[in-house]
Enzyme design. Structure first.
Site, PDB file in Angstrom:
ATOM      1  N   VAL A 171       8.766  24.243  -8.013  1.00  0.00           N
ATOM      2  CA  VAL A 171       7.781  24.292  -6.931  1.00  0.00           C
ATOM      3  C   VAL A 171       7.833  22.973  -6.162  1.00  0.00           C
ATOM      4  O   VAL A 171       8.309  21.951  -6.662  1.00  0.00           O
ATOM      5  CB  VAL A 171       6.344  24.559  -7.446  1.00  0.00           C
ATOM      6  N   THR A 176      11.576  20.165  -4.226  1.00  0.00           N
ATOM      7  CA  THR A 176      11.012  20.837  -5.395  1.00  0.00           C
ATOM      8  C   THR A 176      11.144  19.969  -6.642  1.00  0.00           C
ATOM      9  O   THR A 176      11.957  19.051  -6.701  1.00  0.00           O
ATOM     10  CB  THR A 176      11.689  22.205  -5.640  1.00  0.00           C
ATOM     11  N   ASP A 177      10.333  20.284  -7.643  1.00  0.00           N
ATOM     12  CA  ASP A 177      10.384  19.545  -8.909  1.00  0.00           C
ATOM     13  C   ASP A 177      11.057  20.402  -9.981  1.00  0.00           C
ATOM     14  O   ASP A 177      11.565  21.490  -9.699  1.00  0.00           O
ATOM     15  CB  ASP A 177       8.983  19.090  -9.336  1.00  0.00           C
ATOM     16  N   LYS A 178      11.034  19.921 -11.202  1.00  0.00           N
ATOM     17  CA  LYS A 178      11.690  20.625 -12.310  1.00  0.00           C
ATOM     18  C   LYS A 178      11.117  22.029 -12.523  1.00  0.00           C
ATOM     19  O   LYS A 178      11.799  22.918 -13.013  1.00  0.00           O
ATOM     20  CB  LYS A 178      11.562  19.793 -13.584  1.00  0.00           C
TER      21      LYS A 178
END
Length: 140
Positions: free
Chosen positions: A20, A15-17
């Protein structure tokens, strides 16, 4: 047409910041689906390569519909969109298992080459291999 269903669970590192799944993570999931699809034919990628055939990726794409999130359990549905003696196009649907929501759709195009990276026609050069892959393509 036959489709293989592989399961993956989203890891935190994917996931990213924003919380998602990063767009780049879908392609390894496609590889999982493609590998399991090939295994269903009665061969593995290793078997194919031991016969002197490789399947390099020449084109790929993905349409992102809704982002997967950490701990989502996903189904990677894999099927053959197009098959001829020189190339195969795999299609993928990424589905969230708990609500059956389609999150992404993708494709990868592969050509069949020999050890010198020359395109070959597996239908002619390896009819046994062709038969196994084509059986899944034609399977209802």
């Amino acid at each position: 047409m036959y489709s293989n269903k592989s399961k993956v669970k989203v890891r935190y590192a994917e996931t990213d910041k924003m919380g998602v799944v990063h767009h780049s993570r879908y392609y390894p999931w496609f590889e999982v689906g493609r590998g399991e699809f090939i295994t269903e034919s009665g061969m593995t990628y290793r078997d194919i390569e031991e016969k002197g055939v490789m399947m390099p990726l020449v084109e790929s794409g993905c349409k992102y519909i809704e982002g997967a999130k950490y701990a989502d359990e996903l189904i990677i549905e894999t099927f053959i969109e197009e098959l001829n003696g020189a190339k195969v196009i795999f299609s993928y649907n990424v589905i969230r298992e708990n609500d059956n929501k389609l999150l992404a759709k993708g494709t990868t195009t592969h050509v069949f080459v020999n050890n010198e990276f020359k395109i070959i026609n597996i239908k002619k050069k390896h009819p046994d291999m062709w038969g196994k892959i084509n059986e899944l393509y034609d399977k209802e």
